[in-house]
Write an enzyme that holds these catalytic residues in place. Structure first.
Site, PDB file in Angstrom:
ATOM      1  N   ASP A   1       0.865  -1.161   0.000  1.00 49.35           N
ATOM      2  CA  ASP A   1       0.000   0.000   0.000  1.00 49.35           C
ATOM      3  C   ASP A   1       0.919   1.233   0.000  1.00 49.35           C
ATOM      4  O   ASP A   1       2.059   1.154   0.435  1.00 49.35           O
ATOM      5  CB  ASP A   1      -0.886  -0.036   1.255  1.00 49.35           C
ATOM      6  CG  ASP A   1      -1.826   1.142   1.312  1.00 49.35           C
ATOM      7  OD1 ASP A   1      -2.361   1.518   0.261  1.00 49.35           O
ATOM      8  OD2 ASP A   1      -2.014   1.704   2.405  1.00 49.35           O
TER       9      ASP A   1
ATOM     10  N   ASP B   1      -1.261  -1.156   6.294  1.00 54.02           N
ATOM     11  CA  ASP B   1      -1.393  -0.699   7.678  1.00 54.02           C
ATOM     12  C   ASP B   1      -2.803  -0.280   8.058  1.00 54.02           C
ATOM     13  O   ASP B   1      -3.045   0.114   9.194  1.00 54.02           O
ATOM     14  CB  ASP B   1      -0.448   0.492   7.931  1.00 54.02           C
ATOM     15  CG  ASP B   1      -0.942   1.779   7.276  1.00 54.02           C
ATOM     16  OD1 ASP B   1      -1.620   1.677   6.234  1.00 54.02           O
ATOM     17  OD2 ASP B   1      -0.656   2.863   7.809  1.00 54.02           O
TER      18      ASP B   1
ATOM     19  N   ASP C   1      -6.920  -2.649   4.453  1.00 56.41           N
ATOM     20  CA  ASP C   1      -5.935  -3.611   3.953  1.00 56.41           C
ATOM     21  C   ASP C   1      -6.147  -5.017   4.527  1.00 56.41           C
ATOM     22  O   ASP C   1      -5.556  -5.975   4.040  1.00 56.41           O
ATOM     23  CB  ASP C   1      -4.510  -3.155   4.311  1.00 56.41           C
ATOM     24  CG  ASP C   1      -4.137  -1.854   3.622  1.00 56.41           C
ATOM     25  OD1 ASP C   1      -4.545  -1.667   2.459  1.00 56.41           O
ATOM     26  OD2 ASP C   1      -3.444  -1.026   4.238  1.00 56.41           O
TER      27      ASP C   1
END
Length: 739
Positions: free
Chosen positions: A428, A627, A631
């Site tokens: 990400d 995080d 996710d």
């Protein structure tokens, strides 16, 4: 991450060892539901509410909860006591039996054979029946539980040697000529039985001591926590209180050089804090008002006042300790293969011992049956598979602790084993590649306006917004010494920006769509805005009284360690894919700067797991690093989920690996540790399999026809004990592994 909250009440499953009553020390399959405190290192599903031994493998159970203080190990104390008794009595047995081999010594003259045999019986009996009693109990349980293990072979080998010798001493006349030597006497093997028991006890003591060292990392972590905290009262008073009494919301003073007592936020003062014991990073981190601090880290030269936010089992240190403990007790997939081999190994050894006895009894030299017995016992003893059983769990326990010291937390042993196989890493952007905290980067003023004027009006208007980019503009203005004013008529326009009045001026702040909606021609600034976006920044237009006044650009800075980590991962053959909900332009800008292989932008949270599946369908072995809550599904879908410790608890729950510091260098370290651990496990398995593969044929006597070499059961016992200790010692080398 909530597993620490139910560590004592967590439900564990185990196969029932049997329906009979096996005594109070017998572990129960359902003990985990009643607060189990002891666990088998080889079979984590076996738990007990008191010390004892595992009904599957016979190994001593270990405390499930590790404490900082050195606790007495009842198993080690008992084995040590039995070892000393066995040693004191076994030495004279050996002297009586083997003294005649010393040149110039006539044992028959000193102690006649008839008396010598009874002395050996008297001395060896307490060694075998008292010192070795735990081995017979475990061997018996292994048979009735249908779980043959190392103690099956030990009990069988020593029991046969001892019983044979007792019968030979008491009723020598019942033995035929094939059992007698040249002098017509029936040989006894009390010294073999006594020494085997003593050597196995020595191996058990050494192994128990070595196993206690595998928890050294957890003990070191627990020892980091301070015992007291200095609490500030409402009246300004200060007092030192035990750490257990600290509650959420308490204000605590941390003086220079002291440890931070709990997780909290700085409310007064500034200092540098050494977080190396938690994150593995040696450089102290600057802390000021509003910054978070972690319990057990060391304050530098400044004085801090913090507000407690997490206490007790909720602190990061407590969660780390719990995760390490859980990981070290879990089973690696490779252990399943070892278990299958071991399940066939013990029966195969018994069959080999029987064949050895038959072959020597029929074709061996005189006294053939004596040779047959002693070689069969040697096969049973040398083939004990304890080293085989220890090979995997010992390495996993040490690796889990080593990872914690590097800021890498493995949720379970499977994550340790599989991480080395990853060939594709999905990351990400926000909070993983970047810091996750947008900052003001640029202020551009149009003709007729100043940068301070543009920033002051933008910051004033953004005081009314809760958007993260608004906070970045306000904080950026404060950092540049620009003070906001009062605003009125504030209005948020969804998807476009905000507008309002500052004094007598009408101010609008937002994207190109807002400018067009307000009828403001911002063409001259559009080219500059696009250039800023190409650099990975978010550019917002500022208009004053219907005229374009300038731009403010905000960006989420890339973490300092990210470029180095990506280079290291590329060198390791990893393909890196960025998966982000950001715009294509911003994502491509970051990807170009970092050398990322592939970008998938403008992805909705629910689409992330689908993208992971698509890569897996291509045959990729995928790790996902993220995080946020959005996710979590993708982290769970990937073969290895990697959560940034700076992120959410949900992400950490879904991941197999957590990086405490939250930067990608942790993945580099984790992969190196994964490879080192699997290499260590394979070395242990080579030691165990290789030892047994070589030892059993030699013990059976294959070298005797060509070289006249036989392996004494005493030497077999020494070698068997040494193999177990060598496996544990090799596992402990991981503590010194450089990653």
């Amino acid at each position: 991450m909530d597993q620490h909250r139910h560590s004592d009440g967590h439900v564990h499953t185990a196969h029932r060892a049997g329906s009979h009553d096996e005594g109070k020390t017998q572990p129960r399959a359902d003990a985990g539901q009643s607060g189990a405190r002891y666990i088998c290192p080889m079979h984590p599903e076996v738990v007990s509410d008191q010390p004892g031994d595992c009904p599957k493998c016979g190994m001593a159970l270990e405390p499930r909860q590790v404490t900082a203080k050195e606790e007495e190990n009842p198993e080690l104390q008992d084995m040590t006591r039995r070892l000393w008794v066995g040693l004191v009595l076994a030495v004279p047995v050996v002297i009586l039996a083997m003294g005649g081999m010393i040149p110039g010594v006539n044992m028959e003259a000193l102690v006649p054979h008839g008396i010598r045999v009874w002395l050996e019986l008297a001395l060896a009996t307490p060694v075998v029946l008292w010192s070795g009693w735990p081995f017979f109990v475990r061997g018996y349980r292994s048979v009735i539980n249908k779980n043959p293990n190392m103690f099956t072979l030990i009990a069988l080998g020593t029991g046969v040697a001892y019983l044979y010798s007792v019968i030979a001493a008491a009723f020598p006349q019942v033995f035929p000529a094939s059992f007698r030597d040249e002098a017509g006497q029936v040989g006894v093997y009390f010294e073999a039985a006594a020494v085997i028991v003593t050597l196995v006890l020595l191996g058990q003591v050494m192994e128990l001591r070595a196993r206690s060292q595998t928890n050294a990392a957890i003990k070191a972590l627990l020892g980091l926590a301070p015992k007291t905290a200095r609490r500030l009262g409402d009246d300004g008073s200060e007092e030192d209180v035990p750490l257990e009494q600290v509650q959420i919301g308490d204000r605590l003073r941390v003086r220079p050089g002291e440890k931070v007592p709990v997780d909290g936020v700085v409310v007064e003062g500034s200092s540098s804090v050494d977080e190396s014991m938690i994150t593995g990073e040696p450089i102290p981190v600057e802390k000021a008002q509003g910054e978070n601090v972690i319990g057990a880290t060391v304050n530098g030269t400044g004085s801090l006042v913090i507000e407690a936010q997490r206490v007790g089992s909720d602190t990061l240190l407590a969660q780390i300790v719990q995760m390490v403990a859980e990981a070290s007790r879990s089973r690696a997939p490779i252990q399943n293969l070892v278990d299958v081999v071991a399940s066939y190994f013990v029966p195969a050894v018994v069959v080999t011992a029987v064949i050895t006895f038959i072959v020597w009894g029929i074709w061996g030299p005189e006294p053939a049956m004596a040779y047959a017995l002693i070689n069969a016992v040697a096969v049973l003893i040398i083939a004990c598979p304890c080293a085989l059983g220890l090979a995997t769990p010992m390495s996993i326990m040490v690796a889990s602790g080593k990872g914690a010291s590097l800021g890498v937390l493995f949720k379970n042993a499977e994550a340790i084993q599989t991480l080395r196989r990853v060939d594709t890493l999905i990351v990400d952007k926000t909070g993983t590649l970047t810091e996750g905290r947008p900052r003001l980067q640029d202020v551009v003023a149009a003709e007729g306006f100043t940068e301070d004027q543009v920033l002051r009006l933008a910051a004033t208007l953004e005081h009314g917004s809760e958007h993260p980019l608004a906070a970045a503009i306000v904080q950026g203005a404060e950092a540049r010494g620009v003070s906001p004013e009062r605003y009125t008529d504030f209005e948020s326009v969804t998807g476009k920006g905000v507008k309002g009045r500052v004094g007598e001026q009408a101010v609008a702040l937002g994207n190109r769509a807002l400018m067009e909606a307000e009828g403001i021609a911002a063409d001259r600034l559009a080219e500059r805005a696009e250039a800023l976006r190409a650099e990975g920044k978010t550019a917002m237009f500022v208009a004053i009284d219907g005229r374009p006044a300038g731009l403010v650009a905000v960006a989420d800075p890339v973490k300092e360690t990210t470029p180095e980590a990506i280079r290291a991962l590329h060198q390791d053959g990893i393909r890196i894919v960025m998966l982000t909900g950001d715009s294509q332009t911003t994502a491509q800008a970051v990807a170009r700067r970092l050398g990322i292989d592939e970008v998938i932008a403008e992805v909705l949270p629910e689409q992330k797991a689908e993208k992971v599946k698509a890569l897996q369908a291509e045959g990729r072995f995928v790790a996902m690093a993220g995080d946020g809550i959005n996710d979590a599904p993708a982290l769970a879908q990937a073969q290895v989920g990697i959560a940034m410790g700076t992120g959410t608890d949900v992400a950490m729950e879904s991941a197999g690996v957590t990086l405490v510091k939250g930067d990608l260098m942790g993945i580099v370290r984790a992969r190196r540790l994964s490879r080192a651990t699997m290499r260590n496990i394979k070395q242990n398995l080579v030691f165990a399999f290789g030892y047994n593969s070589l030892g059993v044929p030699i013990a059976a006597g294959v070298l005797y026809p060509a070289f006249g070499v036989l392996l004494s059961p005493i030497i077999a016992a020494a070698a068997m004990s040494f193999s177990s200790v060598s496996v544990v010692g090799n596992a402990l080398r991981l503590r010194r592994q450089t990653v």
